[in-house]
Write an enzyme that holds these catalytic residues in place. Structure first.
Site, PDB file in Angstrom:
ATOM      1  N   ARG A  92     -88.146  52.199 -68.895  1.00  0.00           N
ATOM      2  CA  ARG A  92     -87.815  53.479 -68.276  1.00  0.00           C
ATOM      3  C   ARG A  92     -87.301  54.460 -69.329  1.00  0.00           C
ATOM      4  O   ARG A  92     -86.462  54.126 -70.149  1.00  0.00           O
ATOM      5  CB  ARG A  92     -86.749  53.268 -67.194  1.00  0.00           C
ATOM      6  CG  ARG A  92     -86.122  54.568 -66.645  1.00  0.00           C
ATOM      7  CD  ARG A  92     -87.108  55.339 -65.784  1.00  0.00           C
ATOM      8  NE  ARG A  92     -86.543  56.627 -65.386  1.00  0.00           N
ATOM      9  CZ  ARG A  92     -85.769  56.823 -64.323  1.00  0.00           C
ATOM     10  NH1 ARG A  92     -85.450  55.803 -63.545  1.00  0.00           N
ATOM     11  NH2 ARG A  92     -85.327  58.024 -64.031  1.00  0.00           N
ATOM     12  N   ARG A 101     -92.456  57.442 -63.926  1.00  0.00           N
ATOM     13  CA  ARG A 101     -91.612  56.373 -64.454  1.00  0.00           C
ATOM     14  C   ARG A 101     -92.251  55.006 -64.261  1.00  0.00           C
ATOM     15  O   ARG A 101     -92.985  54.777 -63.306  1.00  0.00           O
ATOM     16  CB  ARG A 101     -90.237  56.412 -63.795  1.00  0.00           C
ATOM     17  CG  ARG A 101     -90.280  56.286 -62.290  1.00  0.00           C
ATOM     18  CD  ARG A 101     -89.071  56.904 -61.630  1.00  0.00           C
ATOM     19  NE  ARG A 101     -89.020  58.338 -61.860  1.00  0.00           N
ATOM     20  CZ  ARG A 101     -88.036  59.125 -61.435  1.00  0.00           C
ATOM     21  NH1 ARG A 101     -87.019  58.627 -60.781  1.00  0.00           N
ATOM     22  NH2 ARG A 101     -88.062  60.421 -61.649  1.00  0.00           N
ATOM     23  N   ASP A 104     -87.791  52.749 -61.406  1.00  0.00           N
ATOM     24  CA  ASP A 104     -86.624  53.516 -60.975  1.00  0.00           C
ATOM     25  C   ASP A 104     -85.820  52.634 -60.035  1.00  0.00           C
ATOM     26  O   ASP A 104     -86.342  52.180 -59.015  1.00  0.00           O
ATOM     27  CB  ASP A 104     -87.071  54.802 -60.263  1.00  0.00           C
ATOM     28  CG  ASP A 104     -85.916  55.730 -59.949  1.00  0.00           C
ATOM     29  OD1 ASP A 104     -84.909  55.684 -60.665  1.00  0.00           O
ATOM     30  OD2 ASP A 104     -86.041  56.514 -58.992  1.00  0.00           O
ATOM     31  N   ASP A 106     -82.411  52.945 -57.937  1.00  0.00           N
ATOM     32  CA  ASP A 106     -81.348  53.843 -57.498  1.00  0.00           C
ATOM     33  C   ASP A 106     -80.342  53.082 -56.646  1.00  0.00           C
ATOM     34  O   ASP A 106     -80.709  52.492 -55.621  1.00  0.00           O
ATOM     35  CB  ASP A 106     -81.914  54.998 -56.658  1.00  0.00           C
ATOM     36  CG  ASP A 106     -82.497  56.107 -57.507  1.00  0.00           C
ATOM     37  OD1 ASP A 106     -82.064  56.260 -58.671  1.00  0.00           O
ATOM     38  OD2 ASP A 106     -83.385  56.817 -57.011  1.00  0.00           O
TER      39      ASP A 106
END
Length: 198
Positions: A92, A101, A104, A106
């Site tokens: 990343r 990307r 990811d 989160d």
């Protein structure tokens, strides 16, 4: 599953391959890495195909969500650091906000925790759309300020934590998802059945 106060909720996505590995393969490997690093009991949603966000920024995404009990002795910054370390392991880079990307991860929420405080969380959640693409917080904001706006987060999250309630909006994942436009919900389509919990 009802996400208890100590449950970690994570969204995961990718739209770029890593060598010969497809985004879906990357997601499965990253989820295995989360489990191996200590998030045992990880519940994993189905994988979903989702339109690239923002539109036109690159290939479409594969997205998923996961929920796990917070390991003893851990806190939200440690989970965030783990997410960043796994992102780095999978190549990343952060050159463009909301850019394409390879991976990811989160951190969406930790139970009913609000960080750093209610006023700051409310401020970032209410950020006008034109500023969302240009401004990023310099600290961890929980719950994630955009989770209630995004079908590509809420559709997978409904697989693993439909009853989790946003501590500032006081609505469950199911309710937040139902409030989104039907077209947004319909654009997130399952790729496969959900894996079994670890």
């Amino acid at each position: 599953m009802t996400a208890a106060t100590d449950h970690v909720l994570v969204a995961i996505g990718a739209n770029l391959p890593i060598g010969a590995a497809t985004p879906a393969e990357t997601l499965r490997a990253a989820l295995a890495a989360l489990q191996a690093a200590g998030l045992s009991g990880l519940r994993i949603s189905r994988l979903y195909a989702t339109p690239c966000f923002p539109p036109g920024a690159g290939p479409d995404y594969v997205n998923a969500a996961a929920a796990a009990p917070m390991p003893a002795g851990w806190d939200a910054p440690r989970v965030l650091a783990l997410c960043h370390a796994i992102e780095d392991r999978f190549g990343r880079t952060r050159q463009t906000r909301w850019g394409m990307r390879t991976l990811d991860l989160d951190l969406l929420a930790v139970g009913q925790t609000v960080l750093p405080d209610a006023a700051t969380q409310d401020q970032w959640r209410a950020l006008p759309p034109d500023l969302q693409a240009r401004q990023a917080p310099d600290r961890l904001i929980l719950p994630h300020p955009r989770l209630q706006d995004r079908a590509f987060v809420l559709v997978p999250l409904a697989d693993v934590a439909p009853d989790w309630r946003h501590p500032r909006l006081h609505r469950s994942v199911t309710e937040l998802l139902a409030a989104l436009p039907a077209a947004d919900r319909a654009a997130v389509t399952p790729l496969d059945p959900p894996p079994q919990a670890a």
